[in-house]
Design a protein around this motif. Sequence first.
Motif, PDB file in Angstrom:
ATOM      1  N   ALA A 493     -16.943   6.061  44.003  1.00 50.98           N
ATOM      2  CA  ALA A 493     -16.340   5.139  43.036  1.00 50.98           C
ATOM      3  C   ALA A 493     -16.231   5.779  41.658  1.00 50.98           C
ATOM      4  CB  ALA A 493     -17.165   3.854  42.957  1.00 50.98           C
ATOM      5  N   LEU A 494     -17.224   6.586  41.291  1.00 50.15           N
ATOM      6  CA  LEU A 494     -17.161   7.292  40.009  1.00 50.15           C
ATOM      7  C   LEU A 494     -15.992   8.274  40.001  1.00 50.15           C
ATOM      8  CD1 LEU A 494     -20.890   8.078  39.139  1.00 50.15           C
ATOM      9  CD2 LEU A 494     -19.598   5.972  38.878  1.00 50.15           C
ATOM     10  N   ARG A 495     -15.769   8.942  41.120  1.00 50.31           N
ATOM     11  CA  ARG A 495     -14.656   9.892  41.195  1.00 50.31           C
ATOM     12  C   ARG A 495     -13.316   9.165  41.066  1.00 50.31           C
ATOM     13  NH1 ARG A 495     -18.085  12.047  45.528  1.00 50.31           N
ATOM     14  NH2 ARG A 495     -19.025  13.997  44.791  1.00 50.31           N
ATOM     15  N   GLN A 496     -13.219   7.995  41.686  1.00 50.16           N
ATOM     16  CA  GLN A 496     -11.971   7.247  41.648  1.00 50.16           C
ATOM     17  C   GLN A 496     -11.647   6.751  40.242  1.00 50.16           C
ATOM     18  OE1 GLN A 496      -9.835   6.994  44.175  1.00 50.16           O
ATOM     19  NE2 GLN A 496     -11.244   8.231  45.414  1.00 50.16           N
ATOM     20  N   ARG A 497     -12.675   6.521  39.440  1.00 55.99           N
ATOM     21  CA  ARG A 497     -12.473   5.994  38.084  1.00 55.99           C
ATOM     22  C   ARG A 497     -12.871   7.025  37.019  1.00 55.99           C
ATOM     23  NH1 ARG A 497     -11.916   0.347  37.487  1.00 55.99           N
ATOM     24  NH2 ARG A 497     -11.808  -0.762  39.459  1.00 55.99           N
ATOM     25  N   LYS A 498     -12.738   8.271  37.376  1.00 54.73           N
ATOM     26  CA  LYS A 498     -13.190   9.351  36.499  1.00 54.73           C
ATOM     27  C   LYS A 498     -12.555   9.285  35.115  1.00 54.73           C
ATOM     28  CE  LYS A 498     -13.539  13.265  38.581  1.00 54.73           C
ATOM     29  NZ  LYS A 498     -13.252  14.588  39.173  1.00 54.73           N
ATOM     30  N   VAL A 499     -11.284   8.912  35.060  1.00 59.89           N
ATOM     31  CA  VAL A 499     -10.587   8.916  33.783  1.00 59.89           C
ATOM     32  C   VAL A 499     -11.161   7.878  32.821  1.00 59.89           C
ATOM     33  CG1 VAL A 499      -8.791   7.228  34.376  1.00 59.89           C
ATOM     34  CG2 VAL A 499      -8.263   9.064  32.772  1.00 59.89           C
ATOM     35  N   GLU A 500     -11.831   6.853  33.333  1.00 57.87           N
ATOM     36  CA  GLU A 500     -12.427   5.841  32.454  1.00 57.87           C
ATOM     37  C   GLU A 500     -13.532   6.426  31.588  1.00 57.87           C
ATOM     38  OE1 GLU A 500     -13.651   2.384  34.623  1.00 57.87           O
ATOM     39  OE2 GLU A 500     -11.779   2.272  35.731  1.00 57.87           O
ATOM     40  N   PHE A 501     -14.117   7.516  32.038  1.00 57.04           N
ATOM     41  CA  PHE A 501     -15.212   8.104  31.283  1.00 57.04           C
ATOM     42  C   PHE A 501     -14.723   8.784  30.009  1.00 57.04           C
ATOM     43  CE2 PHE A 501     -16.910   8.334  35.740  1.00 57.04           C
ATOM     44  CZ  PHE A 501     -17.699   7.204  35.602  1.00 57.04           C
ATOM     45  N   LEU A 502     -13.411   8.994  29.899  1.00 55.38           N
ATOM     46  CA  LEU A 502     -12.879   9.504  28.635  1.00 55.38           C
ATOM     47  C   LEU A 502     -13.062   8.472  27.531  1.00 55.38           C
ATOM     48  CD1 LEU A 502      -9.525  11.116  29.828  1.00 55.38           C
ATOM     49  CD2 LEU A 502     -11.756  12.181  29.546  1.00 55.38           C
ATOM     50  N   ARG A 503     -13.092   7.205  27.942  1.00 58.75           N
ATOM     51  CA  ARG A 503     -13.275   6.137  26.962  1.00 58.75           C
ATOM     52  C   ARG A 503     -14.744   5.757  26.828  1.00 58.75           C
ATOM     53  NH1 ARG A 503     -10.464   0.152  27.214  1.00 58.75           N
ATOM     54  NH2 ARG A 503     -10.929  -0.464  25.068  1.00 58.75           N
ATOM     55  N   TYR A 504     -15.463   5.813  27.933  1.00 60.60           N
ATOM     56  CA  TYR A 504     -16.867   5.426  27.929  1.00 60.60           C
ATOM     57  C   TYR A 504     -17.721   6.536  28.538  1.00 60.60           C
ATOM     58  CZ  TYR A 504     -14.625   0.945  27.204  1.00 60.60           C
ATOM     59  OH  TYR A 504     -13.843  -0.058  26.711  1.00 60.60           O
ATOM     60  N   PRO A 505     -17.917   7.629  27.816  1.00 65.77           N
ATOM     61  CA  PRO A 505     -18.666   8.763  28.379  1.00 65.77           C
ATOM     62  C   PRO A 505     -20.113   8.405  28.700  1.00 65.77           C
ATOM     63  CG  PRO A 505     -18.287   9.066  26.022  1.00 65.77           C
ATOM     64  CD  PRO A 505     -17.450   7.906  26.447  1.00 65.77           C
ATOM     65  N   GLU A 506     -20.650   7.415  28.001  1.00 64.44           N
ATOM     66  CA  GLU A 506     -22.056   7.071  28.237  1.00 64.44           C
ATOM     67  C   GLU A 506     -22.307   6.585  29.656  1.00 64.44           C
ATOM     68  OE1 GLU A 506     -20.053   3.450  26.366  1.00 64.44           O
ATOM     69  OE2 GLU A 506     -20.015   5.621  26.168  1.00 64.44           O
ATOM     70  N   HIS A 507     -21.303   5.950  30.264  1.00 64.45           N
ATOM     71  CA  HIS A 507     -21.505   5.435  31.618  1.00 64.45           C
ATOM     72  C   HIS A 507     -21.685   6.568  32.632  1.00 64.45           C
ATOM     73  CE1 HIS A 507     -20.968   1.562  30.072  1.00 64.45           C
ATOM     74  NE2 HIS A 507     -19.674   1.440  30.187  1.00 64.45           N
ATOM     75  N   LEU A 508     -20.901   7.614  32.497  1.00 68.61           N
ATOM     76  CA  LEU A 508     -21.029   8.737  33.425  1.00 68.61           C
ATOM     77  C   LEU A 508     -22.424   9.340  33.337  1.00 68.61           C
ATOM     78  CD1 LEU A 508     -19.902  10.717  35.477  1.00 68.61           C
ATOM     79  CD2 LEU A 508     -18.976  12.071  33.577  1.00 68.61           C
TER      80      LEU A 508
END
Length: 736
Positions: A493-508
């Motif tokens: 699921a993290l791989r599928q939404r990888k681009v979201e971490f550009l906005r919220y790096p803390e979650h990754l």
Amino acid sequence: MAACVLCRRLPRLRYLPGLREGFAQAQHTLVKQENETDDQEEKEGVLQHQEASFQGGYKLYYNPSSYHRSVWNSANSRSQADNDEDEQCLSAHAPSFWQQTNRYSVSCSRHLSSSKNTLLDLAFNKSPEPEISSVSLPHRKPVPPVVKVNSRAFLKCRPEYASMSLDLNQRPHPVKWEEALPLLHKVTVLKGSMKPSDVSHFLVELSRLHPDKIPSVRGDQRFIMLLRYSVEHLRLFSQPQLLDVLQAFVWLDIPSAHTVLELYEAELSRRSGQMSLRQLMFAADMWRCIGKQVPQFLQHLYDSVRLNLGQVEVPELVQLLYIMGEGRQCPKDLILPLEQILMCHLKRLHPEEVGAVCLGLFKSQTSISEGAVTRIVDKALSFVKEMSDLAIVNVLKYMRFSYMFHRPWLEAMAQEVPQRAHRMGVKGLMHVVLACSAVHYRNDNILNAIAERIPSLVPHCRSKDSCKLLWAYGTLGFLPVQSPSFYPSLTEALRQRKVEFLRYPEHLLTGLLGLAFVSQFPEDLIALALSPEFVNLALKSKQLDLKKDLFTLDGAVALELPHWTGPRLSSELREEVAEMLWKFAQSDVCQKPEVQEAEAALQDLLGGEEFVCKRMILVFDSVLDLTSDITETLNKPSSLGSTCQESKGTVKVAVQITSRNHYCSQSQQLLGLHAMKRRQLKMAGYRVVELNYHEWVPLLRKSRTEKLAYLHCKMFDKKAKIAQNLAPKANHNNSQ
């Protein structure tokens, strides 16, 4: 504290091929996002999941940084489920009753030919505030929630709520489009001759259209003209007319960032002294339904509450706490009076009202006394089987905020959650396990039930949900073998939404650390997290300090992935964070009586202070060996490869002073962060000697001889009878 310390520096390794290019490409693929569940992160609050760690003579207050955001966007979506599930919790103001040692603790209108509208034109022509972050998520079709949650179900408990709230399930009697057209035509005919009663009547009637027709009305220039005239007549509206117009705005789905709403908030604030407490609450509830934050108006509401505390009965109290939660604030001077009123009326609360009270206290970050929290949870426990899933989750949220370990309630959850998990949504399940991890309560009935449910919910997981689930499960030491599909599904699921971490790096970083706790290292995601581009993005955060998270992840990679050829943190950043942590340790942990006493006793046992070294075991460049020739090795350079093959007779010992906050409650199982550190010490070739708090703290009151005898047995791996004699008493004294 350590009698033997290993610290090493590895040369900076090369980056994975194509990583920089892929990261840059991802940044350029972003397009304007839709108002969907994942866009509510601005409302994410402070889940302060701090962990105290004695590891090699230092205590690390480990805060997964995704739990420290306290940002609110005034233009948030009004989606009920999303808004209520997102937390604004766990501020730096810890509840006073929690142990001080426990730190665990988201179009312009046309110009009207009216000479009176200069100020009005300025308001309407003002650029609207952006509703989304400048960094947007990719366009993606929203996934409908598996479970719909009604966070306002408590409003059905009593008829009194009808005068203080708007029932969103009871739309006005509908009118047909053909009936609305004459109204719009009258606007163009009457223009400036419209009376306040005409304006309010037209808006109320238009709000009765079918929701499918509302967008057509809002885009009609005649409707925009009507809005402008409503502002022109704003001060001429009667009180009921003003509230009727605000209610019409709810049904007309007026965007929360619309400039006309600012003028209405100002007018309602001006009139607050003329309105009853229930009228003010009704207006506040409609602002909540619109989705607009109105701090100015809420201050007037709170002023009215102060003057009318005697009128605050059960419905007023519950609705007020709900409004405070949605406003993310409870004035400090109201906390004690409201706590007293709550305790007075607690016996009369219905199950859903208890859930609403807990949610309001949680979202407003309001700390009440330990006794009050205990009584609330006791009340919830008395009718737990009658509570909805949402109400139960809300109680757990407030327990998490208060760090309340309420064993009977948690044991009830061990029965209730497995029965309910199959019908619960991912957000509710996430909050259940976060609460368990916050109070260090590990129960395999709960964890297994949620782990079985989560893989089927992965399409509905926001990146925040996935990462916090990974963090909580990793913290509680839930091993991959216990549920083979759990960790792989969330990692994917993290791989599928990888681009979201550009906005919220803390979650990754939160998710990857949770995985690292249980020896899971997805190398593609780690390569992203440690890439220079991502690190720079993470370090730019103004609300969060992600340096410690990056530092911990980088150190775990260095020790547990010896084959790693991907990116690493720069030596400068590693040295900066190490120095910061060590300064903190020297000013805090090293001053603790149990640490100072252990240091002094070890010096006596080993023959002098030169044989004992307090260090942060694993990030320094020297190794201290307990050998007969120890003096010569004080500053001996070392690396991981060489230290694993020391000459015969060399024993590397790391002495750890643990606290009960390192373990799951009433258990000898280390929590995730501490289990990872213990594992890494052993990987680095250390024999770990633990001075368990059950044994060592009682000994602080004993004689020097007894302390030395205990340490001698520990250091030389002999059975310590003194420890065995102390253990039962210590367990009793330290039980939660």
